[in-house]
Design a protein around this motif. Structure first.
Motif, PDB file in Angstrom:
ATOM      1  N   TYR A 147      38.006   3.459  -1.908  1.00  0.00           N
ATOM      2  CA  TYR A 147      38.252   3.410  -0.470  1.00  0.00           C
ATOM      3  C   TYR A 147      37.044   2.823   0.263  1.00  0.00           C
ATOM      4  CZ  TYR A 147      42.004   6.670  -1.660  1.00  0.00           C
ATOM      5  OH  TYR A 147      43.099   7.261  -2.210  1.00  0.00           O
ATOM      6  N   LEU A 148      35.853   3.246  -0.148  1.00  0.00           N
ATOM      7  CA  LEU A 148      34.640   2.723   0.483  1.00  0.00           C
ATOM      8  C   LEU A 148      34.465   1.245   0.171  1.00  0.00           C
ATOM      9  CD1 LEU A 148      32.119   3.267   2.126  1.00  0.00           C
ATOM     10  CD2 LEU A 148      30.962   3.995   0.029  1.00  0.00           C
ATOM     11  N   ARG A 149      34.830   0.841  -1.041  1.00  0.00           N
ATOM     12  CA  ARG A 149      34.741  -0.570  -1.399  1.00  0.00           C
ATOM     13  C   ARG A 149      35.679  -1.410  -0.527  1.00  0.00           C
ATOM     14  NH1 ARG A 149      31.307  -3.944  -2.992  1.00  0.00           N
ATOM     15  NH2 ARG A 149      31.848  -4.384  -0.834  1.00  0.00           N
ATOM     16  N   GLY A 150      36.820  -0.843  -0.151  1.00  0.00           N
ATOM     17  CA  GLY A 150      37.779  -1.588   0.658  1.00  0.00           C
ATOM     18  C   GLY A 150      37.335  -1.807   2.093  1.00  0.00           C
ATOM     19  N   VAL A 151      36.503  -0.900   2.621  1.00  0.00           N
ATOM     20  CA  VAL A 151      36.074  -1.034   4.021  1.00  0.00           C
ATOM     21  C   VAL A 151      34.633  -1.506   4.148  1.00  0.00           C
ATOM     22  CG1 VAL A 151      37.708   0.721   4.765  1.00  0.00           C
ATOM     23  CG2 VAL A 151      35.389   1.395   4.152  1.00  0.00           C
ATOM     24  N   ALA A 152      33.886  -1.494   3.057  1.00  0.00           N
ATOM     25  CA  ALA A 152      32.487  -1.909   3.120  1.00  0.00           C
ATOM     26  C   ALA A 152      32.392  -3.428   3.209  1.00  0.00           C
ATOM     27  CB  ALA A 152      31.736  -1.405   1.881  1.00  0.00           C
ATOM     28  N   PRO A 153      31.370  -3.949   3.858  1.00  0.00           N
ATOM     29  CA  PRO A 153      31.191  -5.408   3.926  1.00  0.00           C
ATOM     30  C   PRO A 153      30.888  -5.998   2.555  1.00  0.00           C
ATOM     31  CG  PRO A 153      29.285  -4.267   4.857  1.00  0.00           C
ATOM     32  CD  PRO A 153      30.337  -3.224   4.613  1.00  0.00           C
ATOM     33  N   LYS A 154      31.084  -7.291   2.444  1.00  0.00           N
ATOM     34  CA  LYS A 154      30.892  -7.954   1.166  1.00  0.00           C
ATOM     35  C   LYS A 154      29.442  -7.912   0.692  1.00  0.00           C
ATOM     36  CE  LYS A 154      34.748 -11.163   1.868  1.00  0.00           C
ATOM     37  NZ  LYS A 154      35.171 -12.583   1.937  1.00  0.00           N
TER      38      LYS A 154
END
Length: 220
Positions: A147-154
């Motif tokens: 979930y954090l990977r989906g909302v974190a910046p690249k």
């Protein structure tokens, strides 16, 4: 009634907007897919448990766990370490539906003399729930990490997310140790006296006079 009306009105208004309509449709489909997945896991785990118990697997597992060195403490340490490492490969649903039903009766038999038959399963269940929370915070099935990977910046790497989750996994491990060492953190309120006298509770059913049944004219 007001809440249901408000939700229905919001859904109707959102359906008029194409972007929201597509988003609602996607949400329904995703929810149904996850619900079906959980249902099939439950059906499969039930079939597995029936077959496992039918071939005396429960007796073998009970002899294995009761023969661990250390008695109650050895059982608790082994089970928590086992669940922690199993969570690396299985998510919460598989552990809760397949593994826990097999070890819960054994846990009640082993932990019953220590904390009582009633609080034993409650203490054991809370302990494992705190332990299984770590499965959401470490790979490869760490849903919180995804979930954090989906909302974190690249710019944020996945490795940074994994390393950042380690302190939280450590806190969860400390919490598990506290629950094991201090069963009263779970069972302290179970012995609280009931403030309501159940003997004085009365349920009154109003008497309703029914009209006499009319079966029509008698048959000749």
């Amino acid at each position: 009634a007001v809440t249901y009306f408000a939700v229905a009105w919001i859904c109707i208004e959102a359906a008029r907007i194409p972007e929201l309509r597509d988003l609602i449709k996607q949400g329904y489909q995703t929810t149904m897919r996850i619900t079906c997945m959980v249902t099939f896991i439950l059906i499969g785990s039930t079939c597995f448990s029936v077959v496992f118990l039918g071939v005396s697997g429960g007796v073998w597992l009970e002899h294995l766990l009761t023969s661990l060195p250390g008695g109650v403490w050895g059982f608790l340490i082994f089970i928590n370490v086992f669940i922690f490492f199993v969570a690396f490969f299985l998510d919460f649903f598989e552990i809760a539906f397949i593994i826990l039903p097999m070890i819960a009766p054994i846990a009640q038999k082993i932990l019953g003399p220590a904390v009582g038959d009633g609080p034993a399963l409650i203490w054991f269940g809370v302990m494992l729930c705190v332990n299984m929370q770590t499965s959401f915070m470490h790979p490869p099935f760490g849903f919180a990490l995804f979930y954090l990977r989906g909302v974190a910046p690249k710019e944020v790497k996945s490795s940074d997310i994994y390393w950042g989750a380690l302190p939280w996994v450590g806190l969860q491990a400390i919490m598990v140790l506290l629950v094991i060492a201090l069963p009263s953190t779970v069972t302290i309120l179970l012995d609280k006296p009931v403030e309501v006298d159940l003997n004085k509770v009365k349920i009154e059913v109003p008497q309703i006079e029914l009209p006499p049944l009319d079966f029509g004219p008698p048959k000749q």
